[in-house]
Write a protein that holds these residues in place. Structure first.
Motif, PDB file in Angstrom:
ATOM      1  N   PHE A   1       7.218  -7.222  -5.845  1.00  0.00           N
ATOM      2  CA  PHE A   1       5.890  -7.551  -6.798  1.00  0.00           C
ATOM      3  C   PHE A   1       5.668  -6.104  -7.430  1.00  0.00           C
ATOM      4  O   PHE A   1       4.979  -6.030  -8.245  1.00  0.00           O
ATOM      5  N   TYR A   2       5.636  -5.068  -6.574  1.00  0.00           N
ATOM      6  CA  TYR A   2       5.546  -3.658  -7.116  1.00  0.00           C
ATOM      7  C   TYR A   2       6.293  -3.710  -8.342  1.00  0.00           C
ATOM      8  O   TYR A   2       5.662  -3.090  -9.375  1.00  0.00           O
ATOM      9  N   GLN A   3       7.502  -3.878  -8.311  1.00  0.00           N
ATOM     10  CA  GLN A   3       8.303  -3.741  -9.730  1.00  0.00           C
ATOM     11  C   GLN A   3       7.589  -4.348 -10.834  1.00  0.00           C
ATOM     12  O   GLN A   3       7.640  -4.175 -11.783  1.00  0.00           O
ATOM     13  N   ILE A   4       7.339  -5.522 -10.588  1.00  0.00           N
ATOM     14  CA  ILE A   4       6.739  -6.269 -11.770  1.00  0.00           C
ATOM     15  C   ILE A   4       5.581  -5.852 -11.997  1.00  0.00           C
ATOM     16  O   ILE A   4       5.371  -5.681 -13.411  1.00  0.00           O
ATOM     17  N   ALA A   5       4.585  -5.344 -11.211  1.00  0.00           N
ATOM     18  CA  ALA A   5       3.346  -4.745 -11.586  1.00  0.00           C
ATOM     19  C   ALA A   5       3.918  -3.528 -12.452  1.00  0.00           C
ATOM     20  O   ALA A   5       3.343  -3.094 -13.538  1.00  0.00           O
ATOM     21  N   GLN A   6       4.764  -2.903 -12.020  1.00  0.00           N
ATOM     22  CA  GLN A   6       5.303  -1.578 -12.670  1.00  0.00           C
ATOM     23  C   GLN A   6       5.652  -1.680 -13.875  1.00  0.00           C
ATOM     24  O   GLN A   6       5.464  -0.899 -14.988  1.00  0.00           O
ATOM     25  N   ALA A   7       6.545  -2.998 -14.278  1.00  0.00           N
ATOM     26  CA  ALA A   7       7.100  -3.157 -15.555  1.00  0.00           C
ATOM     27  C   ALA A   7       6.064  -3.507 -16.561  1.00  0.00           C
ATOM     28  O   ALA A   7       6.104  -2.940 -17.800  1.00  0.00           O
ATOM     29  N   PHE A   8       4.854  -4.406 -16.101  1.00  0.00           N
ATOM     30  CA  PHE A   8       3.802  -4.486 -17.054  1.00  0.00           C
ATOM     31  C   PHE A   8       3.021  -3.331 -17.399  1.00  0.00           C
ATOM     32  O   PHE A   8       2.589  -2.835 -18.406  1.00  0.00           O
ATOM     33  N   ALA A   9       2.852  -2.392 -16.530  1.00  0.00           N
ATOM     34  CA  ALA A   9       1.949  -1.101 -16.539  1.00  0.00           C
ATOM     35  C   ALA A   9       2.685  -0.304 -17.377  1.00  0.00           C
ATOM     36  O   ALA A   9       1.966   0.354 -18.324  1.00  0.00           O
TER      37      ALA A   9
ATOM     38  N   SER B   1      -6.728   1.575   0.376  1.00  0.00           N
ATOM     39  CA  SER B   1      -5.302   1.503  -0.449  1.00  0.00           C
ATOM     40  C   SER B   1      -5.720   2.394  -1.299  1.00  0.00           C
ATOM     41  O   SER B   1      -6.888   3.163  -1.700  1.00  0.00           O
ATOM     42  N   SER B   2      -4.585   3.412  -2.004  1.00  0.00           N
ATOM     43  CA  SER B   2      -4.905   4.566  -3.211  1.00  0.00           C
ATOM     44  C   SER B   2      -5.432   4.025  -4.280  1.00  0.00           C
ATOM     45  O   SER B   2      -5.877   4.744  -5.139  1.00  0.00           O
TER      46      SER B   2
ATOM     47  N   LYS C   1       0.920  -0.983  -0.055  1.00  0.00           N
ATOM     48  CA  LYS C   1       0.015  -0.013  -0.139  1.00  0.00           C
ATOM     49  C   LYS C   1       1.159   1.183  -0.040  1.00  0.00           C
ATOM     50  O   LYS C   1       0.450   2.247  -0.656  1.00  0.00           O
ATOM     51  N   GLN C   2       1.911   1.208   0.738  1.00  0.00           N
ATOM     52  CA  GLN C   2       2.891   2.310   0.812  1.00  0.00           C
ATOM     53  C   GLN C   2       3.431   2.790  -0.302  1.00  0.00           C
ATOM     54  O   GLN C   2       3.703   3.759  -0.815  1.00  0.00           O
ATOM     55  N   LEU C   3       4.187   1.604  -1.195  1.00  0.00           N
ATOM     56  CA  LEU C   3       4.566   1.765  -2.466  1.00  0.00           C
ATOM     57  C   LEU C   3       3.745   2.366  -3.298  1.00  0.00           C
ATOM     58  O   LEU C   3       3.991   3.432  -4.226  1.00  0.00           O
ATOM     59  N   LEU C   4       2.546   1.884  -3.499  1.00  0.00           N
ATOM     60  CA  LEU C   4       1.409   2.257  -4.255  1.00  0.00           C
ATOM     61  C   LEU C   4       0.922   3.817  -4.188  1.00  0.00           C
ATOM     62  O   LEU C   4       0.709   4.691  -4.788  1.00  0.00           O
ATOM     63  N   GLN C   5       0.951   4.072  -2.851  1.00  0.00           N
ATOM     64  CA  GLN C   5       0.800   5.711  -2.498  1.00  0.00           C
ATOM     65  C   GLN C   5       1.810   6.690  -2.787  1.00  0.00           C
ATOM     66  O   GLN C   5       1.556   7.579  -3.142  1.00  0.00           O
ATOM     67  N   ASN C   6       3.123   6.072  -2.640  1.00  0.00           N
ATOM     68  CA  ASN C   6       4.412   6.842  -3.207  1.00  0.00           C
ATOM     69  C   ASN C   6       4.344   7.093  -4.511  1.00  0.00           C
ATOM     70  O   ASN C   6       4.474   8.110  -4.839  1.00  0.00           O
ATOM     71  N   GLN C   7       4.073   6.034  -5.511  1.00  0.00           N
ATOM     72  CA  GLN C   7       4.026   5.957  -6.813  1.00  0.00           C
ATOM     73  C   GLN C   7       3.047   5.156  -7.456  1.00  0.00           C
ATOM     74  O   GLN C   7       3.262   3.933  -7.546  1.00  0.00           O
ATOM     75  N   ASN C   8       1.944   5.794  -7.516  1.00  0.00           N
ATOM     76  CA  ASN C   8       0.644   4.588  -7.870  1.00  0.00           C
ATOM     77  C   ASN C   8       0.729   4.266  -9.225  1.00  0.00           C
ATOM     78  O   ASN C   8       1.476   4.676 -10.312  1.00  0.00           O
TER      79      ASN C   8
END
Length: 263
Positions: free
Chosen positions: A252-260, A65-66, A31-38
């Protein structure tokens, strides 16, 4: 249809992990990672599949969550409704608890826990009838791949469920291709091999249903930040079903970011 036209999914399968305190911390860190950079929902659907005991607590924890995070059941009963079935959780009970997504057919369910095609069909039928979105897993063993049976195996697994999926229900299904030999082993199919299988799955799905052209097909099997960008660049790979790396919020966040970012 190219992957660019399909919103990718990145789903973390936590399997039989973690302990309650660790799960709570994992959710807070994500949640914090998504808050910092959604990561915009229009660019990537994100979901996590905790153990059954934690489904509602994780969902409640994500409520502020954001952005929306889908909470996914790892399995469900082959029996519908309610009744005297000790230990079972039906599709209707999941829906009643506002759990709208479920994994079905994971290789660990097939290989370790004995889910036959007939049992899987019952699970798929009841899940779809209850209005759940099904993340349906397919994949071949190393032996099947070495014998040249990989494509035949995964296409048969798609055909297996065709008997119980109504025409309009295909839009409730996401496919996850996981070569069994790459799950938890650190081995990953090359982007070229993964793309070739995804293209074959897309072709097979399109022969069964017009929805096949727009269905998300995820790759699973030791997906991590180091290979996510390459996998995301493949036109028919529309996301990832992430195992071990999903237990680390940053990975996990980095993987989601890669696809996004790639799609």
């Amino acid at each position: 249809m190219s992957g660019a036209a399909i919103t990718p999914w990145v789903v973390g399968n936590w399997k039989m992990n973690p302990l309650r305190a660790d799960a709570k911390q994992l959710v807070e860190e994500l949640k914090q990672l998504l808050q910092n950079q959604n990561i915009e929902e229009s660019k990537c659907h994100i979901g996590v599949a905790p153990i059954a005991l934690a489904l509602q607590s994780v969902q409640a924890q994500f409520s502020d969550s954001s952005r929306n995070i889908c909470v996914v059941a790892q399995d469900l009963s082959r029996i519908a409704g309610t009744g005297a079935y000790t230990g079972e959780i039906s599709a209707e009970l999941l829906k009643d608890s506002e759990i709208d997504y479920v994994l079905i057919g994971h290789s660990e369910r097939r290989e370790v826990l004995g889910d036959s095609p007939a049992v899987i069909n019952e699970k798929v039928k009841h899940a779809l009838s209850a209005g759940l979105t099904v993340i349906y897993c397919v994949g071949e063993s190393l032996e099947q791949r070495e014998k040249g049976l990989a494509e035949q195996t995964v296409l048969q697994q798609i055909c297996d469920i065709a008997a119980v999926v109504k025409a309009e229900q295909w839009r409730q299904i996401v496919i996850a291709y996981e070569p069994i030999w790459a799950i938890g082993t650190g081995k990953t199919a090359s982007p070229e091999d993964a793309q070739a299988m995804h293209a074959k799955l897309r072709e097979g799905l399109s022969q069964i249903t017009p929805a096949g052209r727009s269905m998300a097909i995820l790759y699973g099997g030791s997906v991590k930040p180091e290979n996510a960008v390459e996998l995301a660049a493949c036109p028919d790979i529309n996301g990832a079903l992430v195992g071990g790396a999903s237990l680390n919020a940053e990975s996990f966040y980095q993987i989601a970011q890669a696809f996004a970012n790639t799609k």
